[in-house]
Design a protein around this motif. Sequence first.
Motif, PDB file in Angstrom:
ATOM      1  N   THR A 187      65.702 -24.796 -32.730  1.00  0.00           N
ATOM      2  CA  THR A 187      64.354 -26.025 -33.053  1.00  0.00           C
ATOM      3  C   THR A 187      63.232 -26.227 -32.087  1.00  0.00           C
ATOM      4  OG1 THR A 187      65.995 -27.564 -33.329  1.00  0.00           O
ATOM      5  CG2 THR A 187      66.225 -26.100 -35.157  1.00  0.00           C
ATOM      6  N   ASP A 188      64.089 -26.892 -30.677  1.00  0.00           N
ATOM      7  CA  ASP A 188      63.711 -27.330 -29.946  1.00  0.00           C
ATOM      8  C   ASP A 188      63.692 -26.983 -28.630  1.00  0.00           C
ATOM      9  OD1 ASP A 188      64.495 -29.469 -32.756  1.00  0.00           O
ATOM     10  OD2 ASP A 188      62.308 -30.652 -31.749  1.00  0.00           O
ATOM     11  N   ILE A 189      62.677 -27.065 -27.550  1.00  0.00           N
ATOM     12  CA  ILE A 189      62.039 -26.468 -26.544  1.00  0.00           C
ATOM     13  C   ILE A 189      62.588 -28.269 -25.710  1.00  0.00           C
ATOM     14  CG2 ILE A 189      61.363 -25.337 -24.957  1.00  0.00           C
ATOM     15  CD1 ILE A 189      62.736 -23.148 -26.652  1.00  0.00           C
ATOM     16  N   VAL A 190      62.818 -28.460 -24.542  1.00  0.00           N
ATOM     17  CA  VAL A 190      62.521 -29.373 -23.131  1.00  0.00           C
ATOM     18  C   VAL A 190      62.804 -28.635 -22.618  1.00  0.00           C
ATOM     19  CG1 VAL A 190      63.793 -31.662 -22.616  1.00  0.00           C
ATOM     20  CG2 VAL A 190      63.614 -30.614 -24.824  1.00  0.00           C
ATOM     21  N   GLY A 191      61.723 -29.394 -21.421  1.00  0.00           N
ATOM     22  CA  GLY A 191      61.907 -29.172 -20.122  1.00  0.00           C
ATOM     23  C   GLY A 191      60.379 -29.046 -19.680  1.00  0.00           C
ATOM     24  N   TYR A 192      60.343 -28.769 -18.167  1.00  0.00           N
ATOM     25  CA  TYR A 192      58.812 -29.177 -16.851  1.00  0.00           C
ATOM     26  C   TYR A 192      58.233 -28.473 -17.998  1.00  0.00           C
ATOM     27  CZ  TYR A 192      56.773 -29.497 -13.042  1.00  0.00           C
ATOM     28  OH  TYR A 192      55.524 -29.528 -11.932  1.00  0.00           O
ATOM     29  N   ILE A 193      56.933 -28.982 -17.970  1.00  0.00           N
ATOM     30  CA  ILE A 193      56.105 -28.572 -18.314  1.00  0.00           C
ATOM     31  C   ILE A 193      55.592 -27.209 -17.917  1.00  0.00           C
ATOM     32  CG2 ILE A 193      52.940 -28.309 -18.424  1.00  0.00           C
ATOM     33  CD1 ILE A 193      53.443 -31.451 -17.366  1.00  0.00           C
ATOM     34  N   PRO A 194      55.527 -26.682 -16.725  1.00  0.00           N
ATOM     35  CA  PRO A 194      55.372 -25.337 -16.228  1.00  0.00           C
ATOM     36  C   PRO A 194      56.642 -24.530 -17.474  1.00  0.00           C
ATOM     37  CG  PRO A 194      55.660 -26.164 -14.546  1.00  0.00           C
ATOM     38  CD  PRO A 194      55.722 -27.791 -15.544  1.00  0.00           C
ATOM     39  N   GLU A 229      70.316 -36.290 -27.738  1.00  0.00           N
ATOM     40  CA  GLU A 229      70.154 -37.036 -29.027  1.00  0.00           C
ATOM     41  C   GLU A 229      69.840 -36.352 -30.052  1.00  0.00           C
ATOM     42  OE1 GLU A 229      67.335 -40.445 -27.540  1.00  0.00           O
ATOM     43  OE2 GLU A 229      68.726 -41.229 -26.512  1.00  0.00           O
ATOM     44  N   MET A 230      68.534 -34.964 -29.612  1.00  0.00           N
ATOM     45  CA  MET A 230      67.922 -34.000 -30.580  1.00  0.00           C
ATOM     46  C   MET A 230      68.794 -33.762 -30.896  1.00  0.00           C
ATOM     47  SD  MET A 230      64.206 -33.505 -29.880  1.00  0.00           S
ATOM     48  CE  MET A 230      64.692 -31.947 -27.986  1.00  0.00           C
ATOM     49  N   ALA A 231      70.118 -33.128 -30.100  1.00  0.00           N
ATOM     50  CA  ALA A 231      71.459 -32.318 -30.190  1.00  0.00           C
ATOM     51  C   ALA A 231      72.084 -32.686 -31.640  1.00  0.00           C
ATOM     52  CB  ALA A 231      71.994 -31.405 -29.302  1.00  0.00           C
ATOM     53  N   SER A 232      72.844 -33.922 -31.627  1.00  0.00           N
ATOM     54  CA  SER A 232      73.597 -34.875 -31.760  1.00  0.00           C
ATOM     55  C   SER A 232      72.467 -35.195 -33.208  1.00  0.00           C
ATOM     56  CB  SER A 232      73.584 -36.015 -31.085  1.00  0.00           C
ATOM     57  OG  SER A 232      72.431 -36.013 -30.040  1.00  0.00           O
ATOM     58  N   GLU A 233      71.346 -34.817 -33.329  1.00  0.00           N
ATOM     59  CA  GLU A 233      70.753 -35.254 -34.420  1.00  0.00           C
ATOM     60  C   GLU A 233      70.598 -34.002 -35.143  1.00  0.00           C
ATOM     61  OE1 GLU A 233      66.841 -36.098 -33.714  1.00  0.00           O
ATOM     62  OE2 GLU A 233      67.324 -37.972 -32.867  1.00  0.00           O
ATOM     63  N   GLY A 234      70.750 -32.619 -34.747  1.00  0.00           N
ATOM     64  CA  GLY A 234      71.095 -31.479 -35.611  1.00  0.00           C
ATOM     65  C   GLY A 234      70.839 -30.208 -35.367  1.00  0.00           C
ATOM     66  N   LYS A 235      69.561 -30.611 -34.708  1.00  0.00           N
ATOM     67  CA  LYS A 235      69.107 -29.427 -34.178  1.00  0.00           C
ATOM     68  C   LYS A 235      69.642 -28.520 -33.049  1.00  0.00           C
ATOM     69  CE  LYS A 235      65.015 -32.186 -34.953  1.00  0.00           C
ATOM     70  NZ  LYS A 235      64.075 -33.676 -34.502  1.00  0.00           N
ATOM     71  N   HIS A 236      68.702 -27.315 -32.849  1.00  0.00           N
ATOM     72  CA  HIS A 236      69.423 -27.091 -31.914  1.00  0.00           C
ATOM     73  C   HIS A 236      67.960 -27.136 -30.893  1.00  0.00           C
ATOM     74  CE1 HIS A 236      72.336 -25.089 -34.126  1.00  0.00           C
ATOM     75  NE2 HIS A 236      71.308 -25.237 -35.531  1.00  0.00           N
ATOM     76  N   VAL A 237      68.727 -27.847 -30.056  1.00  0.00           N
ATOM     77  CA  VAL A 237      67.836 -27.919 -28.299  1.00  0.00           C
ATOM     78  C   VAL A 237      68.325 -26.623 -27.004  1.00  0.00           C
ATOM     79  CG1 VAL A 237      67.408 -29.590 -26.733  1.00  0.00           C
ATOM     80  CG2 VAL A 237      68.528 -30.231 -28.933  1.00  0.00           C
ATOM     81  N   VAL A 238      66.659 -26.541 -27.004  1.00  0.00           N
ATOM     82  CA  VAL A 238      67.318 -25.249 -25.598  1.00  0.00           C
ATOM     83  C   VAL A 238      66.686 -25.861 -24.388  1.00  0.00           C
ATOM     84  CG1 VAL A 238      67.065 -23.459 -24.583  1.00  0.00           C
ATOM     85  CG2 VAL A 238      67.433 -22.861 -26.532  1.00  0.00           C
TER      86      VAL A 238
END
Lengths: 250, 250
Positions: free
Chosen positions: B30-37, B67-76
């Motif tokens: 549901t959410d992707i986190v990382g360095y811009i490129p 934080e997002m994972a603890s809110e129930g999101k599927h974060v990569v």
Amino acid sequence: MNGSLVIAGLGPGNDALITPEVHAALERATDIVGYIPYVERVAARPGLTLHPSDNRVEIDRSRHALEMASEGKHVVVVSSGDPGVFAMASAVFEAVENGDAHWRDLDIHVLPGITAMLAASAACGAPLGHDFCAINLSDNLKPWVLIEKRLRLAAEADFAMAFYNPRSKSRPQGFVKALETLKNTCGDARPMIFARNVTRPDQTIRIVPLNDTTPDMADMRTVVLLGSSQTRIITRNGAPFVYTPRSVLT
Amino acid sequence: MNGSLVIAGLGPGNDALITPEVHAALERATDIVGYIPYVERVAARPGLTLHPSDNRVEIDRSRHALEMASEGKHVVVVSSGDPGVFAMASAVFEAVENGDAHWRDLDIHVLPGITAMLAASAACGAPLGHDFCAINLSDNLKPWVLIEKRLRLAAEADFAMAFYNPRSKSRPQGFVKALETLKNTCGDARPMIFARNVTRPDQTIRIVPLNDTTPDMADMRTVVLLGSSQTRIITRNGAPFVYTPRSVLT
């Protein structure tokens, strides 16, 4: 007809870790060459000939692959893990250097794969997250004194370490000596990770303080990791996480 | 709703080196986190939120993902190469260790990727085919004296070596000093490989005898490899092959 030779990494065991690049090479191949259990991972199909061979015949296998490529075939030499890490790529290039002069001009490519130490590291956290080294503990092809020297210097450098081929039936004493050297040089309870059949359904991960390790914890299906002096364990419900921090305090 | 956190390796640059396992995680996210490129390498789609962030905010980025994972999101959390090699996995576990107690019990997995040194090694043959080490040359997070010590000990151990983050605009002198140390300790013409933008369309591979190297040959898009004393060059039409043999003569 121009042949080709690809030396491809099948990753540590789970097919979901084979790259699309390697899949494409397997689909184009006319011939697959490799150690029996790795060739067994490639699906048979019309037009594809499988050439499984026994272990410890790396140079013969390489020459066979090079001969077929010079006859116009599209040959893929398969390795477990990454073919450039204690695997078939070096053997093929050694055969090229010492073989027919025209082998040098063949179309030869190496396709990387997920090597066992990175899969093992991922399976328990990030113990190789800082400077590290990889040492093959087999003394079939190098003297034990060199292995021992590298273990001592790696400990002095405070590398995290990954050990391939820790213990075979024909070399039961090597890992005994390696653990002794590591306990003497590191002298602490840093975590050692025994990752057996990593990424396969029967994967097991054991995390044991270096001082409590015993040689029977490893076999040839095990890759062994050792943390640096900075490596940390996060206790929790279930298996702990192990990681080496990015920062080293001065 | 139970969230999850995956720290995934996108490989060195070419999408054909992303594992199916990582593709599947990106599809579930549901959410992707990382360095811009790195976040830019993930295709936008409905239901997916991209959270690109600047470099050098690894711990903040990790806390946000947790934080997002603890809110129930599927974060990569996406990394280039392998997330366990000088990348985001250690940062996430550091945030877990020092953060909210319940973060320890989140569903967290690391998915390995093809790290730059293995792609660089494959691109020129098999220079890492024997025992080797990987050293991050950035002194942002560790003292230079430790880097220099590791370079000296790695040379004494006769490891092949891989160097990450060799030279940035803010640290122009580090690689100058590293080359000086290596030339003094190795004292020979073993091959050094400068692999820039490896596996990308604009990949360049330069193979230069250690004695002839200059600091401007590397930048932050370059991974640098150095052969051991045993590493060999196979001359041929076109680019040579470089490999380290499996055997060490006694």
